[in-house]
Design a protein around this motif. Structure first.
Motif, mmCIF file in Angstrom:
data_model
loop_
_atom_site.group_PDB
_atom_site.id
_atom_site.type_symbol
_atom_site.label_atom_id
_atom_site.label_comp_id
_atom_site.label_asym_id
_atom_site.label_seq_id
_atom_site.Cartn_x
_atom_site.Cartn_y
_atom_site.Cartn_z
ATOM 1 N N UNK A 117 0.815 -1.212 0.000
ATOM 2 C CA UNK A 117 0.000 0.000 0.000
ATOM 3 C C UNK A 117 0.860 1.278 0.000
ATOM 4 N N UNK A 118 2.164 1.136 0.107
ATOM 5 C CA UNK A 118 3.062 2.290 0.085
ATOM 6 C C UNK A 118 3.588 2.507 -1.334
ATOM 7 N N UNK A 119 4.262 3.636 -1.514
ATOM 8 C CA UNK A 119 4.832 3.968 -2.833
ATOM 9 C C UNK A 119 6.284 3.484 -2.866
ATOM 10 N N UNK A 120 6.540 2.465 -3.662
ATOM 11 C CA UNK A 120 7.857 1.841 -3.701
ATOM 12 C C UNK A 120 8.609 2.277 -4.967
ATOM 13 N N UNK A 121 9.859 2.690 -4.738
ATOM 14 C CA UNK A 121 10.755 3.078 -5.830
ATOM 15 C C UNK A 121 11.988 2.180 -5.775
ATOM 16 N N UNK A 122 12.514 1.827 -6.950
ATOM 17 C CA UNK A 122 13.723 1.003 -7.033
ATOM 18 C C UNK A 122 14.795 1.749 -7.810
#
Length: 601
Positions: free
Chosen positions: A310-315
């Motif tokens: 539910x969070x905003x994930x960046x790679x």
């Protein structure tokens, strides 16, 4: 009687000698006088002829220049009596810079020690005013004069000088060609003359390039060289030989230019792959600081966020400490809800501690940053083996596991549904959390397209993919729209359902046996996500800041992400200076380690 006869004979002989030798002596003296006079006369004639030729040449040159130069400025003396003449002087104001440029010749004759200006009073009398120039300001004065001269140089005069310069260069080429026809160690009079003319023309070319003008002596050198070349054409009348020689010289020059271009490309690429000394120093200092920490100080309390869908994930996959910090800082500074952002940074074993230490000592506010080593993914060595090593690419970035890790995102993040992949050479200017509200329409990849002709980022599939191979030609359309890496939104659930990692493996192995695409992950990305990509608005990402110095300001201002794709990265000295401020404002140059490692703006 005998004595008288002997005396008379001696007297007669003496008289005969006098009568013969005296006239001869007088005649020789007269002839010598006449010869001296004739020599003086001939010398006078030669002097007159030389002066006449010089005057003619000066007149010719004056005609050429007078037709090109603008009139000199008449500067009137500033005093109380000339205040009434302001209306007349204003008519000459537009020619002031031209007059200053025209006076450069007079200044050069004075060796930069004094400046001469001509003034006219009301009576029309011309006077000269000398103002001494300090010796320390000679170079600055010369530079100012040259700048002014270049600014006001008339277009026709500049064109005339260019023509003369091309003429002299053409003369040099012809002279070298004729010189090649002679013997290697020839010392004939013609060879000496030709070499002398070549030196003179080279000197004239230097004058023209440096001073933007040709003197009378330079014009004489051009005419003398033309006369010598005419003599050479009579000595070597074979046109076929000349054509062959010129063609050989042309081919040699083209080959040298091609070699220099290849060398420049290689060196620029090498410079783009090189890690600056300051960044290497920074990584070493951070690594040493990390090992100085206690084990409990290295622990993090955010592990529960790493798998929260539910969070905003960046790679970000990178081995550059400073680049990672810029990506994280710029993304968080523009986010509306930074506490809901989670960054996953994957790097190699050499830099994992340095990057971890950077974010331990520089926490990203309310956001979460997790740093991990690629060696933690043990399964990667079995799925992604040394296949790409056989591509023969000189750039190790193209064949590294870190570069191709993007094709294993569902395996790296098995608990996530969506993720945004950012390259380490981007700067974020807008809130990227809005990407999660985009309708993917059943596609896997959301990216900015690069198939619009006329733009510098334009790419066709056949530019990087080999459509002469039947495997490629039968399954893909060369006119299909292309897209860019740098900022991509991936639907990991749809990726797993369509098994695109297996598609990637299939073409990866085929490409190891035959040349299917150019080096890098972009062409195989086009193949893997073929018909599985949805187009984003171009304002989400602007490309070309790493190779194109002409990106429009309005496009940069409107873009959510600035991508420094190319080899001119902003942390390198070869980077485009115009864009470096966009990247530098997110770097903490006041950090003591950056100061100690001489990393500065």
């Amino acid at each position: 009687m005998k004595a008288f006869r002997r005396c008379s004979r001696i007297l007669i002989l003496w008289l005969l000698c006098v009568s013969v030798f005296v006239p001869v002596f007088l005649l020789s003296y007269r002839l010598k006088h006449i010869s001296d006079a004739s020599e003086d006369f001939v010398e006078d004639l030669s002097i007159i002829k030389h002066r006449t030729e010089a005057q003619t040449l000066s007149a010719i040159e004056q005609e050429e220049i007078e037709g090109l130069r603008e009139p000199l400025l008449e500067v009137y003396k500033d005093d109380t009596s000339s205040s009434a003449d302001n209306s007349s002087t204003s008519g000459h104001a537009k020619h002031s810079e031209v007059g200053i440029a025209a006076d450069d010749a007079a200044l050069s004759e004075d060796n930069g020690c004094s400046a001469t200006r001509h003034h006219k009073d009301e009576g029309g009398q011309e006077r000269q005013q000398h103002s001494e120039l300090p010796a320390s300001g000679k170079k600055e004065e010369h530079h100012i004069k040259r700048v002014q001269h270049d600014q006001v140089l008339p277009t026709r005069l500049r064109r005339k000088l260019d023509e003369k310069l091309r003429l002299m260069k053409d003369q040099m080429i012809r002279a070298k060609t004729y010189l090649s026809f002679t013997a290697a160690n020839s010392t004939s009079h013609f060879v000496k003359e030709l070499k002398l003319r070549m030196k003179e023309v080279e000197r004239a070319i230097g004058h023209c390039t440096k001073d933007f003008r040709l003197s009378k002596s330079d014009m004489q050198r051009i005419k003398a060289m033309e006369s010598t070349l005419l003599k050479a054409s009579r000595i070597y009348p074979d046109c076929a030989t000349m054509i062959k020689k010129l063609r050989a010289m042309t081919n040699n020059a083209e080959e040298q230019a091609r070699s220099h271009r290849n060398q420049e490309t290689f060196l620029r690429g090498l410079g783009g792959r090189t890690i600056p000394r300051g960044l290497h120093c920074l990584s070493m200092r951070l690594t040493a600081e990390y090992f100085a920490l206690e084990p409990e100080e290295r622990e993090h309390s955010y592990k529960h966020k790493l798998q929260d869908p539910h969070l905003y994930h960046f790679a970000v996959f990178s081995d550059n400490v400073l680049a990672c910090s810029v990506v994280v800082n710029s993304t968080i500074s523009t986010a509306m809800k930074p506490e809901r952002i989670v960054f996953h940074i994957v790097t190699d074993s050499l830099n994992v501690r340095a990057i971890s230490m950077w974010f331990l000592s520089n926490p990203p506010g309310k956001a979460t940053v997790h740093v991990e080593s690629i060696e933690n993914f043990q399964w990667l060595s079995t799925k992604y083996n040394a296949t790409l090593q056989r591509e023969g690419s000189l750039d190790t970035r193209y064949i590294s596991e870190l570069n191709h890790l993007r094709f294993y995102l569902p395996d790296v993040f098995p608990h996530l549904n969506k993720i945004v992949l950012l390259d380490h050479d981007v700067v974020v200017q807008r809130d990227l959390t809005r990407l999660w509200s985009i309708n993917m329409r059943g596609k896997v990849n959301a990216a900015v397209e690069t198939c619009k002709e006329g733009e510098t980022s334009f790419r066709r599939m056949d530019m990087l993919v080999n459509f002469t191979d039947p495997i490629i030609a039968n399954k893909f359309d060369p006119k299909a729209c292309t897209w860019a890496f740098g900022m991509n939104l991936f639907d990991l659930q749809e990726w797993r359902r369509r098994k695109l990692t297996e598609v990637y493996h299939k073409y990866l192995h085929l490409g190891s046996k035959r040349p299917l695409w150019a080096a890098g992950s972009l062409p195989i990305g086009w193949i893997t996500f073929y018909k599985h990509t949805v187009a984003l608005d171009n304002r989400w990402q602007v490309l070309g800041l790493g190779y194109d110095s002409g990106v429009r300001e309005e496009d940069i201002d409107a873009a959510a992400v600035l991508h420094f794709d190319g080899i001119l990265k902003p942390w390198l000295d070869i980077g485009i200076e115009r864009y470096k401020s966009l990247w530098r404002k997110h770097v903490k140059y006041e950090h003591p380690y950056l100061q100690q490692c001489n990393v500065h703006e």
